[in-house]
Each structure stands twice: as C-alpha cells, then as structure tokens.
Design a protein around this motif. Structure first.
Motif, short mmCIF file in Angstrom:
data_model
loop_
_atom_site.label_atom_id
_atom_site.label_comp_id
_atom_site.label_asym_id
_atom_site.label_seq_id
_atom_site.Cartn_x
_atom_site.Cartn_y
_atom_site.Cartn_z
N ARG A 252 0.45 -5.03 -1.13
CA ARG A 252 0.28 -3.91 -0.24
C ARG A 252 1.31 -3.96 1.08
O ARG A 252 2.24 -3.15 1.37
CB ARG A 252 -0.92 -3.85 0.78
N ASP A 253 1.60 -5.46 1.50
CA ASP A 253 2.87 -5.62 2.47
C ASP A 253 4.25 -5.47 1.87
O ASP A 253 5.08 -5.14 2.58
CB ASP A 253 2.53 -6.95 2.75
N SER A 254 4.24 -5.51 0.56
CA SER A 254 5.64 -5.53 0.09
C SER A 254 5.95 -4.00 -0.35
O SER A 254 7.41 -3.67 -0.65
CB SER A 254 5.69 -6.42 -1.22
N LEU A 255 5.30 -2.94 -0.20
CA LEU A 255 5.38 -1.59 -0.25
C LEU A 255 5.83 -1.06 0.84
O LEU A 255 5.42 -0.41 1.85
CB LEU A 255 4.23 -0.62 -0.76
N ASP A 256 7.31 -1.08 1.07
CA ASP A 256 8.19 -0.55 2.33
C ASP A 256 8.65 0.98 2.23
O ASP A 256 8.90 1.61 3.05
CB ASP A 256 9.29 -1.43 2.37
N PHE A 257 8.61 1.59 0.93
CA PHE A 257 9.47 2.63 0.80
C PHE A 257 9.07 3.73 1.66
O PHE A 257 9.71 4.63 2.07
CB PHE A 257 9.06 3.28 -0.69
N ALA A 258 7.93 3.97 2.01
CA ALA A 258 7.22 5.08 3.02
C ALA A 258 7.30 4.58 4.44
O ALA A 258 7.19 5.26 5.36
CB ALA A 258 5.93 5.37 2.53
N ARG A 259 7.38 3.20 4.76
CA ARG A 259 7.13 2.86 6.34
C ARG A 259 8.29 3.42 7.09
O ARG A 259 7.84 3.81 8.23
CB ARG A 259 7.13 1.23 6.38
N GLU A 260 9.42 3.17 6.53
CA GLU A 260 10.75 3.61 7.54
C GLU A 260 10.48 4.93 7.62
O GLU A 260 10.54 5.89 8.59
CB GLU A 260 11.90 3.13 6.88
N PRO A 261 10.45 6.22 6.37
CA PRO A 261 10.56 7.34 6.70
C PRO A 261 9.13 7.85 7.55
O PRO A 261 9.31 8.64 8.38
CB PRO A 261 10.15 7.98 5.19
N LEU A 262 8.18 7.36 7.40
CA LEU A 262 6.84 7.75 8.11
C LEU A 262 7.18 7.14 9.68
O LEU A 262 6.69 7.98 10.64
CB LEU A 262 5.56 6.93 7.53
#
Length: 145
Positions: free
Chosen positions: A111-121
């Motif tokens: 879960r922690d390694s899924l970064d793709f949406a963090r920055e856009p969100l």
C-alpha cells in the motif's frame, strides 16, 4: 437513453480518463508486487485479506474470479508464510484465509509503495478530494444494481 450516454463526448472522455487511471494503478501495483516477489493476483489477495480474514468463495467474489483460482493463490501465499488458513469462529466447517503478521506487514508495504495517485491527489483541495470520493462511491454502489 443509455445508448446516448455511451456516445456522449463527455462520458467518453471520463471513461478514457478512468481507463488511464486504472491502467496506471495496475502498472504500479504489479511493479510493487514484483518487488516483493509476488504476482499482481497474489498481492491483491493479500491486500484484501489484510482488511479482514475471509473464505475462498468471498475472496473469489470480491476479485471476480473462480474459487479454484483463489485456492491456488492462497496456497502459494501460505507456502511463503504470508497467509494461513483457520476455522471460521462462526462456522467451524468453513476455513478462512487470514494474513500472518508477515503478510500484514507485506500488505502495508505494498500500500505504501503505491505513489501514482498521491501527488496528483495532493494537488486537489480537500473539498475536491471529498467530491471525487463521493462520486466514485456512487459509481461503485451502482455496480451492485
């Protein structure tokens, strides 16, 4: 009416955008899984079980696949010490698949390694994120109709 909505340019654009997000999610999810020597399917089962233990049939329903496929995935996760089978306290005839401590830790790392949406969100306001969440929930709720 549904036919018109399918041809509506706005609907088509939304579908394309959703498709792009889903493809990116799967790409990063599979990459994160491989970093833990897991297949994407194994990682999805482990992540699902980290929420709560469940019987094979329910895992299969959640993942929209055959129970026999889930059995093989759980067998491989169990062999790696990430999942265990245990009797269901409500019905001892039923076996639940449950993550081990190591399995829970691995699911958290995934879960922690899924970064793709963090920055856009992060670029959206709290109100925009709330609206997006609410719209997505409404869409998901309609899947069951």
């Amino acid at each position: 009416m549904v036919t018109t909505a399918r041809r509506d340019p706005l609907t088509l654009e939304v579908l394309e955008l959703i498709g792009t997000v889903v493809a990116r999610y799967h790409e990063e999810y599979d990459q994160a899984a491989s970093e833990h020597s897991l297949t994407g399917a194994q990682a999805r089962v482990l992540s699902l079980l980290s929420l709560e233990p469940m019987p094979m049939r329910r895992i299969a329903q959640s993942l929209k696949c055959e129970p026999s496929n889930v059995t093989g995935i759980v067998d491989r996760l169990e062999a790696r010490g990430l999942v265990e089978r245990r009797p269901d306290p409500a019905d001892r005839r039923v076996k639940l698949a449950a993550p081990t401590e190591r399995g829970r830790a691995t699911a958290a790392l995934l879960r922690d390694s899924l970064d793709f949406a963090r920055e856009p969100l992060a670029g959206l306001s709290e109100q925009e994120r709330t609206t997006l969440r609410d719209v997505l929930r409404r869409m998901v709720d309609r899947f069951d109709d």
